[in-house]
Motif scaffolding. Structure first.
Motif, PDB file in Angstrom:
ATOM      1  N   UNK A 118      36.459  42.050  26.582  1.00 55.34           N
ATOM      2  CA  UNK A 118      36.363  41.548  27.956  1.00 55.34           C
ATOM      3  C   UNK A 118      34.965  41.798  28.501  1.00 55.34           C
ATOM      4  N   UNK A 119      34.465  43.016  28.304  1.00 61.30           N
ATOM      5  CA  UNK A 119      33.107  43.344  28.758  1.00 61.30           C
ATOM      6  C   UNK A 119      32.103  42.392  28.109  1.00 61.30           C
ATOM      7  N   UNK A 120      32.225  42.188  26.828  1.00 58.41           N
ATOM      8  CA  UNK A 120      31.275  41.327  26.116  1.00 58.41           C
ATOM      9  C   UNK A 120      31.310  39.896  26.655  1.00 58.41           C
ATOM     10  N   UNK A 177      36.876  48.236  37.665  1.00 63.58           N
ATOM     11  CA  UNK A 177      35.890  48.548  38.699  1.00 63.58           C
ATOM     12  C   UNK A 177      34.627  47.760  38.402  1.00 63.58           C
ATOM     13  N   UNK A 178      34.145  46.981  39.372  1.00 68.95           N
ATOM     14  CA  UNK A 178      32.876  46.270  39.247  1.00 68.95           C
ATOM     15  C   UNK A 178      31.901  46.851  40.265  1.00 68.95           C
ATOM     16  N   UNK A 179      30.708  47.246  39.820  1.00 66.06           N
ATOM     17  CA  UNK A 179      29.801  47.961  40.722  1.00 66.06           C
ATOM     18  C   UNK A 179      28.346  47.754  40.323  1.00 66.06           C
ATOM     19  N   UNK A 180      27.446  48.575  40.859  1.00 66.48           N
ATOM     20  CA  UNK A 180      25.995  48.363  40.822  1.00 66.48           C
ATOM     21  C   UNK A 180      25.727  47.064  41.589  1.00 66.48           C
ATOM     22  N   UNK A 181      25.071  46.066  40.991  1.00 64.89           N
ATOM     23  CA  UNK A 181      24.996  44.751  41.640  1.00 64.89           C
ATOM     24  C   UNK A 181      26.329  44.070  41.337  1.00 64.89           C
ATOM     25  N   UNK A 182      27.359  44.469  42.087  1.00 64.51           N
ATOM     26  CA  UNK A 182      28.735  44.121  41.730  1.00 64.51           C
ATOM     27  C   UNK A 182      28.958  42.618  41.758  1.00 64.51           C
ATOM     28  N   UNK A 183      29.668  42.136  40.760  1.00 63.87           N
ATOM     29  CA  UNK A 183      30.104  40.746  40.725  1.00 63.87           C
ATOM     30  C   UNK A 183      31.611  40.758  40.969  1.00 63.87           C
ATOM     31  N   UNK A 184      32.017  40.383  42.173  1.00 63.25           N
ATOM     32  CA  UNK A 184      33.415  40.519  42.581  1.00 63.25           C
ATOM     33  C   UNK A 184      34.331  39.684  41.697  1.00 63.25           C
ATOM     34  N   UNK A 185      33.854  38.553  41.205  1.00 65.14           N
ATOM     35  CA  UNK A 185      34.690  37.702  40.355  1.00 65.14           C
ATOM     36  C   UNK A 185      35.051  38.378  39.039  1.00 65.14           C
ATOM     37  N   UNK A 186      34.305  39.412  38.645  1.00 63.92           N
ATOM     38  CA  UNK A 186      34.666  40.161  37.439  1.00 63.92           C
ATOM     39  C   UNK A 186      36.104  40.673  37.520  1.00 63.92           C
ATOM     40  N   UNK A 187      36.570  41.013  38.722  1.00 63.69           N
ATOM     41  CA  UNK A 187      37.903  41.612  38.836  1.00 63.69           C
ATOM     42  C   UNK A 187      38.981  40.640  38.389  1.00 63.69           C
ATOM     43  N   UNK A 188      39.035  39.472  38.984  1.00 62.93           N
ATOM     44  CA  UNK A 188      40.051  38.491  38.598  1.00 62.93           C
ATOM     45  C   UNK A 188      39.847  38.015  37.165  1.00 62.93           C
ATOM     46  N   UNK A 189      38.607  37.800  36.781  1.00 64.27           N
ATOM     47  CA  UNK A 189      38.332  37.319  35.431  1.00 64.27           C
ATOM     48  C   UNK A 189      38.746  38.356  34.389  1.00 64.27           C
ATOM     49  N   UNK A 190      38.439  39.624  34.659  1.00 65.94           N
ATOM     50  CA  UNK A 190      38.802  40.673  33.710  1.00 65.94           C
ATOM     51  C   UNK A 190      40.305  40.831  33.594  1.00 65.94           C
ATOM     52  N   UNK A 191      41.005  40.833  34.727  1.00 70.45           N
ATOM     53  CA  UNK A 191      42.458  40.988  34.689  1.00 70.45           C
ATOM     54  C   UNK A 191      43.126  39.806  33.989  1.00 70.45           C
ATOM     55  N   UNK A 192      42.590  38.615  34.167  1.00 74.06           N
ATOM     56  CA  UNK A 192      43.148  37.447  33.479  1.00 74.06           C
ATOM     57  C   UNK A 192      42.986  37.577  31.966  1.00 74.06           C
ATOM     58  N   UNK A 193      41.818  38.021  31.524  1.00 75.36           N
ATOM     59  CA  UNK A 193      41.597  38.207  30.096  1.00 75.36           C
ATOM     60  C   UNK A 193      42.468  39.329  29.538  1.00 75.36           C
ATOM     61  N   UNK A 194      42.563  40.415  30.281  1.00 74.26           N
ATOM     62  CA  UNK A 194      43.415  41.519  29.828  1.00 74.26           C
ATOM     63  C   UNK A 194      44.869  41.082  29.724  1.00 74.26           C
ATOM     64  N   UNK A 195      45.323  40.266  30.685  1.00 75.68           N
ATOM     65  CA  UNK A 195      46.701  39.769  30.653  1.00 75.68           C
ATOM     66  C   UNK A 195      46.944  38.887  29.433  1.00 75.68           C
ATOM     67  N   UNK A 196      45.896  38.265  28.925  1.00 76.30           N
ATOM     68  CA  UNK A 196      46.013  37.437  27.723  1.00 76.30           C
ATOM     69  C   UNK A 196      45.905  38.256  26.440  1.00 76.30           C
ATOM     70  N   UNK A 197      45.762  39.570  26.585  1.00 76.30           N
ATOM     71  CA  UNK A 197      45.718  40.438  25.410  1.00 76.30           C
ATOM     72  C   UNK A 197      44.341  40.706  24.862  1.00 76.30           C
ATOM     73  N   UNK A 198      43.291  40.296  25.567  1.00 72.03           N
ATOM     74  CA  UNK A 198      41.926  40.566  25.118  1.00 72.03           C
ATOM     75  C   UNK A 198      41.613  42.047  25.324  1.00 72.03           C
ATOM     76  N   UNK A 199      41.059  42.697  24.321  1.00 73.29           N
ATOM     77  CA  UNK A 199      40.752  44.125  24.397  1.00 73.29           C
ATOM     78  C   UNK A 199      39.636  44.392  25.399  1.00 73.29           C
ATOM     79  N   UNK A 200      39.625  45.582  26.038  1.00 71.19           N
ATOM     80  CA  UNK A 200      38.608  45.882  27.049  1.00 71.19           C
ATOM     81  C   UNK A 200      37.175  45.672  26.589  1.00 71.19           C
ATOM     82  N   UNK A 201      36.823  46.123  25.389  1.00 73.06           N
ATOM     83  CA  UNK A 201      35.444  45.956  24.917  1.00 73.06           C
ATOM     84  C   UNK A 201      35.083  44.482  24.810  1.00 73.06           C
TER      85      UNK A 201
END
Length: 275
Positions: free
Chosen positions: A65-67, A39-63
């Motif tokens: 990914x946020x960093x 979920x991307x929100x507040x002053x949402x950056x929509x590209x966070x969604x694809x970028x986050x899922x790509x990193x998660x798919x590569x095995x990067x841990x959620x914390x």
């Protein structure tokens, strides 16, 4: 402007969100089978969604990914982000998000969750969402997400009011034509958007859920179903053929079973033939 829950339950992943914002479902939620939910929100950056899922798919841990995402973003102080995978979770609230803003993360025996919101009535919104999520492990995953969202709404939700809500949930091998999409529902502009989303979820379960309380077609019930189907022009000699013909036209085919008649299909048939 928004409150959301991002969660996992077994291998199911999803997001429920509500906001005083037009079509929040077009901006905030994303999920991918076997990978994670965002979920991307507040002053949402929509590209966070694809970028986050790509990193998660590569095995990067959620914390991590946020960093990475916020570290490369000049607007990170006004962002809010929730991430969940089958094994981890993270929530981020930038220091410049509008009050009240914050989040909670945790896990229980069924999976993990990240709950976050901004411009809220207060911290009780995310606290009540967490309580509701944890107490509702008996519910189907999409219903559990909406249950938590409704708890946040009752606790004050977005302090500006209601406008839109959305639910997006995935799980391998589920959904229409085994697409993996458990639920993909949006209320884009409605004065009671969270409650309207709950109504749509009930319809989603009716049309796309499998048979649950199945009643044997025998005796008086067999006679009743045969007679009601005949009133609708379905007079095939085999009642199962007649039922399949009618149910398919009404979009109840996922609830058909050779063992009898699903109770919700029976209810719909009775309503369709009520005098």
């Amino acid at each position: 402007m928004t409150f959301s829950i991002v969660a996992s339950m077994g291998d199911a992943l999803g997001v429920a969100v509500a906001s005083k914002f037009l079509a929040v479902g077009s901006v905030v939620p994303a999920a991918r089978v076997g990978v994670g939910a965002v979920a991307t929100q507040a002053l949402a950056k929509v590209s966070y969604k694809d970028d986050a899922l790509a990193l998660l798919a590569d095995g990067v841990a959620p914390e991590e990914v946020v960093a990475r995402l916020t570290g490369d973003d000049d607007g990170h102080e006004q962002r809010q982000l929730g991430l969940v995978t089958p094994t981890g979770q993270a929530s981020y609230t930038g220091p410049a998000c509008m009050d009240w803003a914050g989040g909670l993360t945790g896990r229980d025996a069924t999976g993990g969750y990240a709950i976050q919101g901004n411009i809220l009535a207060g911290p009780q919104v995310v606290q009540e969402m967490e309580r509701a999520w944890l107490e509702a492990a008996h519910l189907p995953f999409p219903s559990r997400l909406v249950h938590a969202m409704l708890a946040g709404d009752r606790a004050g939700g977005d302090r500006r009011g209601r406008q839109s809500a959305a639910l997006y949930a995935v799980q391998a091998g589920t959904g229409y034509d085994a697409s993996g999409v458990l639920a993909d529902l949006r209320v884009d502009d409605h004065p009671e958007a969270p409650q309207e989303l709950a109504r749509l979820l009930d319809l989603n379960e009716l049309y796309f859920g499998g048979p649950t309380n199945v009643l044997p077609l025998e005796g008086g019930l067999l006679e009743e179903v045969t007679e009601r189907l005949a009133r609708l022009g379905r007079t095939q000699p085999d009642v199962h053929d007649a039922l399949a013909d009618w149910a398919g036209a009404e979009n109840y085919e996922t609830r058909l079973t050779s063992e009898g008649i699903d109770s919700r299909v029976l209810q719909a048939l009775r309503e369709a033939t009520a005098a």
